[in-house]
Design a protein around this motif. Structure first.
Motif, PDB file in Angstrom:
ATOM      1  N   ALA A  41      -2.143   4.914   5.297  1.00 42.15           N
ATOM      2  CA  ALA A  41      -2.578   6.046   4.474  1.00 42.15           C
ATOM      3  C   ALA A  41      -2.362   7.374   5.186  1.00 42.15           C
ATOM      4  O   ALA A  41      -1.899   8.356   4.583  1.00 42.15           O
ATOM      5  CB  ALA A  41      -4.048   5.872   4.096  1.00 42.15           C
ATOM      6  N   LEU A  50       0.826  -1.202   0.000  1.00 43.29           N
ATOM      7  CA  LEU A  50       0.000   0.000   0.000  1.00 43.29           C
ATOM      8  C   LEU A  50       0.863   1.256   0.000  1.00 43.29           C
ATOM      9  O   LEU A  50       0.566   2.225  -0.715  1.00 43.29           O
ATOM     10  CB  LEU A  50      -0.932  -0.013   1.213  1.00 43.29           C
ATOM     11  CG  LEU A  50      -1.874   1.192   1.365  1.00 43.29           C
ATOM     12  CD1 LEU A  50      -2.738   1.374   0.117  1.00 43.29           C
ATOM     13  CD2 LEU A  50      -2.741   1.033   2.608  1.00 43.29           C
ATOM     14  N   TRP A  51       1.922   1.259   0.790  1.00 44.38           N
ATOM     15  CA  TRP A  51       2.817   2.427   0.817  1.00 44.38           C
ATOM     16  C   TRP A  51       3.416   2.678  -0.572  1.00 44.38           C
ATOM     17  O   TRP A  51       3.478   3.818  -1.037  1.00 44.38           O
ATOM     18  CB  TRP A  51       3.925   2.208   1.841  1.00 44.38           C
ATOM     19  CG  TRP A  51       4.772   3.425   2.073  1.00 44.38           C
ATOM     20  CD1 TRP A  51       5.830   3.860   1.321  1.00 44.38           C
ATOM     21  CD2 TRP A  51       4.609   4.395   3.123  1.00 44.38           C
ATOM     22  NE1 TRP A  51       6.346   5.020   1.831  1.00 44.38           N
ATOM     23  CE2 TRP A  51       5.621   5.372   2.941  1.00 44.38           C
ATOM     24  CE3 TRP A  51       3.731   4.522   4.199  1.00 44.38           C
ATOM     25  CZ2 TRP A  51       5.760   6.461   3.796  1.00 44.38           C
ATOM     26  CZ3 TRP A  51       3.868   5.607   5.047  1.00 44.38           C
ATOM     27  CH2 TRP A  51       4.867   6.561   4.849  1.00 44.38           C
ATOM     28  N   HIS A  69      -8.847  11.335   5.508  1.00 38.03           N
ATOM     29  CA  HIS A  69      -7.903  10.433   6.156  1.00 38.03           C
ATOM     30  C   HIS A  69      -8.129  10.428   7.660  1.00 38.03           C
ATOM     31  O   HIS A  69      -8.043   9.372   8.309  1.00 38.03           O
ATOM     32  CB  HIS A  69      -6.468  10.858   5.846  1.00 38.03           C
ATOM     33  CG  HIS A  69      -5.989  10.440   4.490  1.00 38.03           C
ATOM     34  ND1 HIS A  69      -6.292  11.138   3.350  1.00 38.03           N
ATOM     35  CD2 HIS A  69      -5.243   9.383   4.092  1.00 38.03           C
ATOM     36  CE1 HIS A  69      -5.736  10.552   2.306  1.00 38.03           C
ATOM     37  NE2 HIS A  69      -5.100   9.473   2.730  1.00 38.03           N
ATOM     38  N   ALA A  97      -4.474  -0.372   7.163  1.00 40.73           N
ATOM     39  CA  ALA A  97      -4.518   0.436   5.937  1.00 40.73           C
ATOM     40  C   ALA A  97      -4.712   1.918   6.248  1.00 40.73           C
ATOM     41  O   ALA A  97      -4.085   2.780   5.617  1.00 40.73           O
ATOM     42  CB  ALA A  97      -5.631  -0.068   5.025  1.00 40.73           C
ATOM     43  N   SER A  98      -5.571   2.221   7.221  1.00 38.30           N
ATOM     44  CA  SER A  98      -5.815   3.629   7.560  1.00 38.30           C
ATOM     45  C   SER A  98      -4.595   4.255   8.211  1.00 38.30           C
ATOM     46  O   SER A  98      -4.301   5.440   7.995  1.00 38.30           O
ATOM     47  CB  SER A  98      -7.046   3.749   8.477  1.00 38.30           C
ATOM     48  OG  SER A  98      -6.838   3.106   9.712  1.00 38.30           O
ATOM     49  N   HIS A 141       1.408   8.081   5.475  1.00 38.89           N
ATOM     50  CA  HIS A 141       1.926   8.459   4.163  1.00 38.89           C
ATOM     51  C   HIS A 141       1.560   9.902   3.839  1.00 38.89           C
ATOM     52  O   HIS A 141       2.347  10.641   3.224  1.00 38.89           O
ATOM     53  CB  HIS A 141       1.388   7.514   3.085  1.00 38.89           C
ATOM     54  CG  HIS A 141       2.023   7.707   1.745  1.00 38.89           C
ATOM     55  ND1 HIS A 141       1.571   8.632   0.820  1.00 38.89           N
ATOM     56  CD2 HIS A 141       3.099   7.101   1.180  1.00 38.89           C
ATOM     57  CE1 HIS A 141       2.324   8.576  -0.251  1.00 38.89           C
ATOM     58  NE2 HIS A 141       3.263   7.661  -0.063  1.00 38.89           N
ATOM     59  N   ARG A 142       0.381  10.298   4.243  1.00 43.30           N
ATOM     60  CA  ARG A 142      -0.051  11.677   3.994  1.00 43.30           C
ATOM     61  C   ARG A 142       0.848  12.673   4.728  1.00 43.30           C
ATOM     62  O   ARG A 142       1.072  13.795   4.252  1.00 43.30           O
ATOM     63  CB  ARG A 142      -1.496  11.843   4.467  1.00 43.30           C
ATOM     64  CG  ARG A 142      -2.130  13.179   4.122  1.00 43.30           C
ATOM     65  CD  ARG A 142      -2.544  13.238   2.680  1.00 43.30           C
ATOM     66  NE  ARG A 142      -3.115  14.539   2.333  1.00 43.30           N
ATOM     67  CZ  ARG A 142      -3.661  14.819   1.160  1.00 43.30           C
ATOM     68  NH1 ARG A 142      -3.703  13.886   0.221  1.00 43.30           N
ATOM     69  NH2 ARG A 142      -4.157  16.008   0.921  1.00 43.30           N
ATOM     70  N   LEU A 150       0.825   4.139  -2.880  1.00 40.27           N
ATOM     71  CA  LEU A 150       0.589   5.551  -2.578  1.00 40.27           C
ATOM     72  C   LEU A 150       1.751   6.422  -3.048  1.00 40.27           C
ATOM     73  O   LEU A 150       1.552   7.551  -3.503  1.00 40.27           O
ATOM     74  CB  LEU A 150       0.341   5.732  -1.085  1.00 40.27           C
ATOM     75  CG  LEU A 150      -0.940   5.095  -0.540  1.00 40.27           C
ATOM     76  CD1 LEU A 150      -1.008   5.231   0.976  1.00 40.27           C
ATOM     77  CD2 LEU A 150      -2.183   5.702  -1.181  1.00 40.27           C
TER      78      LEU A 150
END
Length: 359
Positions: free
Chosen positions: A333, A182-183, A289, A329-330, A336-337, A186
């Motif tokens: 995310a 996932l990273w 997010h 996952a959250s 990463h933001r 993104l």
């Protein structure tokens, strides 16, 4: 001058959006895999297939003779002899289905990790700096299959179930693969597809979440959820004084179902603190997010309590495990933001606008 040299560092055929979409599809399949794995564990189906045949095992028994052969293999292991003696062939078929479905999903994930990788590599569609990452993802998927069999093998000779430590390794590896995939996806969708560095807060948050997931896996492997079905107290006490205590002391945090459930209950609040801090940090730049993180962690805590109070009902426990993946996952995310782009090198060059477009 830098803008003039960028096209030379990036293949003109690079398609970061397409590669990202492939990785997000892989994440979705891993989510399904973890859910089916949870059902397999909760229905005590994991030892129903006693052989590891990565290729030929994709075909389930088709004839009565083939079913009887699989059943006879199962009848040789301690789980049947000590716990399930007298099980009928139809009952065996029910548990066989979940283990077969779990392994079949593993095969599908392996193909989804390999075939697009080969195609994208042949088309030179993978941006520089991401070839090694996508290769590692495929290798991790292969290693995960071997870990799965290593886990199953622990319950075929002397035990009536699989090793809870090996189960924890199996589950955490799946979640590590999900997080890394996932990273990377993104990163590919960020401006210029420049890789981002995990901030210090993110490292601490990941560490806290890892501990909670580890003890969650121990709870599942030890059936520790059945130890006490009350909340917030365990029976009438914060920690039951009459509970058995293992020596040496550290063993209680691995092998003692009561201690493991206790830690899993209360470490959740440490994870909640990190989730709230992350959500507040990310809210100015992305409200969605923040909402996703609050929602996932809130639902997970409520489902964890409900799982205990329900006596570990199948549908509640499965929802709890599924939501754990959404929490992971959250976290990824949101972190990463907050991450900042890493140093741009030739190996991980930014994409010029003309190549940053997806499909």
């Amino acid at each position: 001058m830098a803008a003039m040299s960028a096209p030379a560092l990036v293949p003109p055929t690079a398609r970061p959006r397409a590669v990202s979409n492939w990785l997000l599809t892989l994440c979705a399949l891993i989510f399904v895999m973890v859910v089916v794995g949870g059902i397999t564990r909760l229905t005590e189906s994991g030892l129903s297939i006693t052989e590891w045949k990565p290729i030929t095992g994709a075909i389930p028994p088709l004839t009565q003779a083939q079913w009887q052969h699989q059943f006879e293999l199962y009848q040789r292991i301690p789980e049947y002899q000590q716990l399930n003696r007298g099980m009928t062939l139809d009952e065996f078929k029910n548990i066989f289905f979940w283990e077969w479905a779990h392994r079949q999903l593993g095969r599908v994930i392996g193909l989804v990790a390999l075939l697009p990788l080969v195609w994208f590599a042949a088309k030179k569609a993978i941006p520089r700096g991401y070839g090694w990452r996508t290769g590692i993802i495929f290798l991790l998927v292969c290693v995960q299959g071997a870990i799965g069999w290593w886990m199953v093998a622990s319950g075929l000779t002397e035990r009536t179930d699989v090793s809870h430590v090996r189960l924890a390794v199996h589950l955490l590896t799946a979640l590590v693969i999900l997080s890394f995939t996932l990273w990377t996806a993104l990163d590919l969708r960020s401006e210029g597809a420049v890789p981002r560095k995990v901030p210090t807060l993110g490292l601490w948050a990941f560490a806290a979440l890892f501990v909670q997931l580890l003890f969650g896996a121990y709870v599942a492997g030890l059936d520790a959820g059945y130890a006490f079905d009350t909340w917030p107290l365990m029976g009438d006490e914060l920690y039951p004084a009459a509970a058995p205590w293992l020596e040496p002391f550290v063993r209680n945090f691995v092998d003692n179902p009561v201690t493991v459930q206790f830690v899993h209950r209360w470490w959740a609040w440490v994870v909640l603190v990190f989730a709230v801090v992350l959500a507040r940090k990310v809210r100015p730049s992305s409200r969605r997010h923040s909402i996703a993180l609050h929602s996932a962690i809130g639902a997970q805590i409520l489902l964890g309590i409900w799982t205990l109070l329900s006596g570990v009902k199948l549908h509640v426990a499965v929802a709890h495990q599924a939501t754990a993946v959404l929490v992971v996952a959250s976290f990824v995310a949101a972190i990463h933001r907050l991450a900042v782009p890493g140093r741009v090198t030739e190996r991980a060059a930014p994409l010029v606008p003309s190549t940053a477009e997806g499909l």
